[in-house]
Design a protein around this motif. Structure first.
Motif, PDB file in Angstrom:
ATOM      1  N   TYR A   2      39.455  42.081  47.514  1.00 51.26           N
ATOM      2  CA  TYR A   2      38.434  41.087  47.191  1.00 51.26           C
ATOM      3  C   TYR A   2      38.770  39.671  47.642  1.00 51.26           C
ATOM      4  CZ  TYR A   2      41.349  40.762  42.927  1.00 51.26           C
ATOM      5  OH  TYR A   2      42.392  40.655  42.046  1.00 51.26           O
ATOM      6  N   ASN A   3      40.056  39.383  47.914  1.00 52.55           N
ATOM      7  CA  ASN A   3      40.436  38.049  48.392  1.00 52.55           C
ATOM      8  C   ASN A   3      40.518  37.959  49.909  1.00 52.55           C
ATOM      9  OD1 ASN A   3      40.637  36.873  45.859  1.00 52.55           O
ATOM     10  ND2 ASN A   3      42.768  37.470  45.597  1.00 52.55           N
ATOM     11  N   LYS A  42      40.026  29.911  38.893  1.00 52.21           N
ATOM     12  CA  LYS A  42      41.421  29.741  38.477  1.00 52.21           C
ATOM     13  C   LYS A  42      42.023  31.060  38.013  1.00 52.21           C
ATOM     14  CE  LYS A  42      41.125  24.857  37.064  1.00 52.21           C
ATOM     15  NZ  LYS A  42      42.096  24.355  38.059  1.00 52.21           N
ATOM     16  N   ILE A  43      41.232  31.840  37.301  1.00 50.74           N
ATOM     17  CA  ILE A  43      41.700  33.159  36.849  1.00 50.74           C
ATOM     18  C   ILE A  43      41.966  34.067  38.041  1.00 50.74           C
ATOM     19  CG2 ILE A  43      40.997  35.250  35.617  1.00 50.74           C
ATOM     20  CD1 ILE A  43      39.548  33.381  33.611  1.00 50.74           C
ATOM     21  N   ASP A  44      41.086  34.039  39.047  1.00 56.21           N
ATOM     22  CA  ASP A  44      41.298  34.832  40.264  1.00 56.21           C
ATOM     23  C   ASP A  44      42.607  34.436  40.947  1.00 56.21           C
ATOM     24  OD1 ASP A  44      38.960  36.211  39.880  1.00 56.21           O
ATOM     25  OD2 ASP A  44      37.797  35.073  41.348  1.00 56.21           O
ATOM     26  N   ALA A  45      42.832  33.123  41.077  1.00 53.38           N
ATOM     27  CA  ALA A  45      44.060  32.636  41.711  1.00 53.38           C
ATOM     28  C   ALA A  45      45.281  33.033  40.888  1.00 53.38           C
ATOM     29  CB  ALA A  45      43.996  31.123  41.879  1.00 53.38           C
ATOM     30  N   SER A  46      45.133  32.970  39.574  1.00 49.12           N
ATOM     31  CA  SER A  46      46.232  33.347  38.686  1.00 49.12           C
ATOM     32  C   SER A  46      46.578  34.823  38.831  1.00 49.12           C
ATOM     33  CB  SER A  46      45.846  33.033  37.234  1.00 49.12           C
ATOM     34  OG  SER A  46      46.868  33.426  36.348  1.00 49.12           O
ATOM     35  N   ASN A  47      45.564  35.667  38.952  1.00 47.58           N
ATOM     36  CA  ASN A  47      45.807  37.102  39.156  1.00 47.58           C
ATOM     37  C   ASN A  47      46.563  37.362  40.449  1.00 47.58           C
ATOM     38  OD1 ASN A  47      44.827  38.553  36.899  1.00 47.58           O
ATOM     39  ND2 ASN A  47      42.726  38.161  37.524  1.00 47.58           N
ATOM     40  N   GLN A  48      46.224  36.606  41.487  1.00 49.96           N
ATOM     41  CA  GLN A  48      46.937  36.748  42.760  1.00 49.96           C
ATOM     42  C   GLN A  48      48.390  36.318  42.612  1.00 49.96           C
ATOM     43  OE1 GLN A  48      45.554  37.980  45.893  1.00 49.96           O
ATOM     44  NE2 GLN A  48      47.769  38.206  46.028  1.00 49.96           N
ATOM     45  N   ASP A  49      48.615  35.199  41.924  1.00 50.67           N
ATOM     46  CA  ASP A  49      49.989  34.722  41.677  1.00 50.67           C
ATOM     47  C   ASP A  49      50.778  35.750  40.874  1.00 50.67           C
ATOM     48  OD1 ASP A  49      49.480  32.386  43.045  1.00 50.67           O
ATOM     49  OD2 ASP A  49      49.144  31.178  41.239  1.00 50.67           O
ATOM     50  N   ARG A  50      50.118  36.328  39.893  1.00 46.14           N
ATOM     51  CA  ARG A  50      50.773  37.326  39.045  1.00 46.14           C
ATOM     52  C   ARG A  50      51.227  38.514  39.878  1.00 46.14           C
ATOM     53  NH1 ARG A  50      47.631  41.592  36.175  1.00 46.14           N
ATOM     54  NH2 ARG A  50      49.113  42.735  34.864  1.00 46.14           N
ATOM     55  N   THR A  51      50.353  39.008  40.750  1.00 47.38           N
ATOM     56  CA  THR A  51      50.705  40.142  41.600  1.00 47.38           C
ATOM     57  C   THR A  51      51.842  39.782  42.546  1.00 47.38           C
ATOM     58  OG1 THR A  51      48.430  40.956  41.504  1.00 47.38           O
ATOM     59  CG2 THR A  51      49.795  41.797  43.280  1.00 47.38           C
ATOM     60  N   ASP A  52      51.801  38.590  43.106  1.00 49.56           N
ATOM     61  CA  ASP A  52      52.877  38.134  43.996  1.00 49.56           C
ATOM     62  C   ASP A  52      54.221  38.126  43.271  1.00 49.56           C
ATOM     63  OD1 ASP A  52      51.022  37.770  46.010  1.00 49.56           O
ATOM     64  OD2 ASP A  52      50.874  35.603  45.752  1.00 49.56           O
ATOM     65  N   ILE A 106      52.754  32.125  34.190  1.00 49.49           N
ATOM     66  CA  ILE A 106      51.450  32.475  34.768  1.00 49.49           C
ATOM     67  C   ILE A 106      50.641  33.278  33.755  1.00 49.49           C
ATOM     68  CG2 ILE A 106      50.318  33.906  36.520  1.00 49.49           C
ATOM     69  CD1 ILE A 106      52.661  33.143  38.405  1.00 49.49           C
ATOM     70  N   ASP A 107      51.267  34.255  33.128  1.00 46.97           N
ATOM     71  CA  ASP A 107      50.576  35.092  32.140  1.00 46.97           C
ATOM     72  C   ASP A 107      50.107  34.263  30.947  1.00 46.97           C
ATOM     73  OD1 ASP A 107      51.116  37.303  33.721  1.00 46.97           O
ATOM     74  OD2 ASP A 107      52.914  37.855  32.594  1.00 46.97           O
ATOM     75  N   TRP A 126      46.345  33.685  29.813  1.00 46.66           N
ATOM     76  CA  TRP A 126      45.939  34.098  28.462  1.00 46.66           C
ATOM     77  C   TRP A 126      44.990  33.051  27.873  1.00 46.66           C
ATOM     78  CZ3 TRP A 126      47.679  38.154  25.069  1.00 46.66           C
ATOM     79  CH2 TRP A 126      47.312  37.982  23.737  1.00 46.66           C
ATOM     80  N   HIS A 127      45.339  31.778  28.063  1.00 47.42           N
ATOM     81  CA  HIS A 127      44.529  30.698  27.490  1.00 47.42           C
ATOM     82  C   HIS A 127      43.285  30.400  28.331  1.00 47.42           C
ATOM     83  CE1 HIS A 127      48.339  30.357  25.333  1.00 47.42           C
ATOM     84  NE2 HIS A 127      47.596  29.888  24.355  1.00 47.42           N
ATOM     85  N   TYR A 128      43.374  30.631  29.639  1.00 52.96           N
ATOM     86  CA  TYR A 128      42.149  30.586  30.457  1.00 52.96           C
ATOM     87  C   TYR A 128      41.122  31.572  29.907  1.00 52.96           C
ATOM     88  CZ  TYR A 128      44.227  28.069  34.506  1.00 52.96           C
ATOM     89  OH  TYR A 128      44.793  27.144  35.360  1.00 52.96           O
ATOM     90  N   GLU A 129      41.597  32.775  29.593  1.00 53.15           N
ATOM     91  CA  GLU A 129      40.707  33.832  29.118  1.00 53.15           C
ATOM     92  C   GLU A 129      40.079  33.463  27.773  1.00 53.15           C
ATOM     93  OE1 GLU A 129      39.815  36.336  30.860  1.00 53.15           O
ATOM     94  OE2 GLU A 129      41.401  36.835  32.279  1.00 53.15           O
ATOM     95  N   ASP A 130      40.828  32.747  26.930  1.00 53.71           N
ATOM     96  CA  ASP A 130      40.254  32.255  25.676  1.00 53.71           C
ATOM     97  C   ASP A 130      39.146  31.245  25.948  1.00 53.71           C
ATOM     98  OD1 ASP A 130      41.827  33.760  23.992  1.00 53.71           O
ATOM     99  OD2 ASP A 130      43.250  32.154  23.549  1.00 53.71           O
TER     100      ASP A 130
END
Length: 200
Positions: free
Chosen positions: A187-188, A73-83, A46-47, A51-55
């Motif tokens: 925010y979600n 997609k970045i928002d969803a990824s952040n949620q997955d990361r926290t989970d 996920i990270d 990382w590449h989304y951010e690029d």
């Protein structure tokens, strides 16, 4: 040591991702769902993708519509990361549930999994800075600057790894205790974000 064990799994994930180096590639976890390796590998994947989304989203010529899709997609990824961080903390809570906590035990500023989250990001920084320090088309000045930064990242990795291993040892010995607060992100949540609530 757990930190080295985790770092090696993170590197396995990073190297596997970069075979195709494509944010849209299929994800396959080589580890059993019952093992901590499964969570660590998934966490770093996920990270790595993020990382590449951010690029990509920093491309000044990106189409605004594409940028909006990518932001989602970045928002969803952040949620997955926290989970995933919470799943990893649940593993440690279960592992140390029988430990007798000493009366003088103290709590740490962050849980083991959030420290491991930082180690996962650090693995990505080390990987990409090493790429820059050895890039054949880069100037010598660029490579020397990146090597200096890489040396600092490797020192940080040593310090963070030691801190993680000491924390886990202290929890196992009852001189530190874990307390995990489930995510309180607003925010979600359609009930807590006034913009989402207004669109219901």
């Amino acid at each position: 040591m757990f930190s080295e064990f985790a770092f090696n799994i993170f590197n396995t994930s990073i190297e596997k991702y970069h075979i195709k180096d494509d944010v849209y590639q299929n994800f396959e976890n080589p580890y059993s769902k019952d093992d901590i390796e499964h969570l660590l590998y998934r966490k770093n994947w996920i990270d790595t993708v993020q990382w590449h989304y951010e690029d990509i989203i920093r491309n000044p010529d990106i189409n605004p519509n594409d940028a909006l899709v990518l932001k989602r997609k970045i928002d969803a990824s952040n949620q997955d990361r926290t989970d995933l961080v919470e799943f990893i903390d649940s593993y440690f809570l279960n592992k140390y549930k029988s430990v007798e906590i000493k009366p003088s035990a103290t709590i740490n500023t962050e849980s083991p999994a959030w420290a491991i989250d930082r180690l996962s990001i650090l693995a990505l920084k080390v990987y990409h800075m090493k790429e820059e320090a050895t890039r054949v088309d880069a100037s010598m000045e660029h490579k020397e600057k990146c090597q200096a930064k890489l040396n600092i990242l490797l020192e940080q990795k040593k310090d963070l790894s030691l801190a993680i291993d000491q924390l886990l040892s202290d929890i196992e010995n009852g001189t530190k205790y874990m307390k995990v607060y489930k995510q309180m992100k607003m925010y979600n949540d359609e009930e807590l974000n006034p913009i989402l609530r207004g669109n219901k």
